[in-house]
Design a protein around this motif. Structure first.
Motif, short mmCIF file in Angstrom:
data_model
loop_
_atom_site.label_atom_id
_atom_site.label_comp_id
_atom_site.label_asym_id
_atom_site.label_seq_id
_atom_site.Cartn_x
_atom_site.Cartn_y
_atom_site.Cartn_z
N GLU A 188 0.79 -1.08 -0.07
CA GLU A 188 0.15 -0.13 0.04
C GLU A 188 0.74 1.24 -0.20
O GLU A 188 0.52 2.11 -0.70
CB GLU A 188 -1.03 0.08 1.20
N TYR A 213 -0.04 -3.82 -7.73
CA TYR A 213 -1.34 -4.18 -7.27
C TYR A 213 -1.43 -5.71 -7.45
O TYR A 213 -2.22 -6.42 -6.66
CB TYR A 213 -2.42 -3.68 -8.39
N LYS A 222 -0.15 -6.88 -4.08
CA LYS A 222 -1.00 -6.58 -3.04
C LYS A 222 -2.22 -7.51 -3.13
O LYS A 222 -2.79 -8.18 -2.12
CB LYS A 222 -1.75 -5.47 -3.61
N GLY A 223 -2.50 -8.12 -4.35
CA GLY A 223 -3.71 -8.97 -4.53
C GLY A 223 -3.39 -10.47 -3.89
O GLY A 223 -4.02 -11.18 -3.31
N LEU A 247 -3.59 -10.11 -0.26
CA LEU A 247 -4.83 -10.05 0.25
C LEU A 247 -5.71 -11.49 -0.01
O LEU A 247 -6.44 -11.69 0.90
CB LEU A 247 -5.91 -8.99 -0.52
N GLU A 248 -5.34 -12.22 -0.89
CA GLU A 248 -5.90 -13.43 -1.03
C GLU A 248 -5.31 -14.42 0.06
O GLU A 248 -6.18 -15.09 0.71
CB GLU A 248 -5.39 -14.06 -2.39
N ARG A 267 -9.12 -12.05 2.13
CA ARG A 267 -9.93 -11.17 1.86
C ARG A 267 -10.07 -11.32 0.12
O ARG A 267 -9.35 -10.35 -0.62
CB ARG A 267 -8.95 -9.65 1.96
N THR A 325 -12.34 -10.65 -2.06
CA THR A 325 -13.42 -9.55 -2.89
C THR A 325 -12.09 -8.38 -3.10
O THR A 325 -12.00 -8.01 -4.09
CB THR A 325 -14.39 -9.05 -2.12
N GLU A 326 -11.32 -7.97 -1.99
CA GLU A 326 -10.46 -7.00 -2.01
C GLU A 326 -9.18 -7.54 -3.21
O GLU A 326 -8.63 -6.62 -3.81
CB GLU A 326 -9.85 -6.56 -0.68
N THR A 354 -10.14 -6.99 -6.53
CA THR A 354 -10.10 -5.74 -6.94
C THR A 354 -8.74 -5.20 -7.25
O THR A 354 -8.41 -4.56 -8.42
CB THR A 354 -10.71 -4.61 -5.98
N ALA A 355 -7.89 -5.84 -6.46
CA ALA A 355 -6.29 -5.46 -6.64
C ALA A 355 -5.93 -5.93 -8.15
O ALA A 355 -5.23 -5.35 -8.93
CB ALA A 355 -5.33 -5.72 -5.44
#
Length: 86
Positions: free
Chosen positions: A43, A56, A59-60, A63-64, A68, A70-71, A74-75
């Motif tokens: 971030e 990004y 970051k995805g 998050l996975e 997370r 859904t986020e 999005t990433a």
């Protein structure tokens, strides 16, 4: 501050946080803060170089790993929008 060289350096640095490997000599303990630290790092990198698709994408991945989904999607979508094949 949208320097490609700086972005590559940051991506390598933050990727090493994300890809930290469990080492047997660490007594079978994995620090649960590592994904959170990696997420924070990505971030920060994105805030400095918001047009770098690979940030990004990574970051995805973090998050996975944190569940997370859904986020993460999005990433990943933002990474694709910026030209990353993921």
């Amino acid at each position: 501050m949208n320097s490609p060289a700086l972005s590559n350096d940051m991506s390598e640095l933050y990727s090493s946080i994300f890809t930290w490997k469990h080492m047997p000599e660490q007594n079978d303990v994995i620090d649960p803060d590592i994904p959170e630290t990696a997420l924070y790092a990505y971030e920060q990198a994105i805030s400095l170089t918001p047009r770098q698709a690979v940030l990004y994408y990574h970051k995805g991945q973090v998050l996975e790993q944190l569940g997370r989904k859904t986020e993460a999607q999005t990433a990943y979508a933002e990474a694709r929008n910026l030209g990353h094949c993921c």
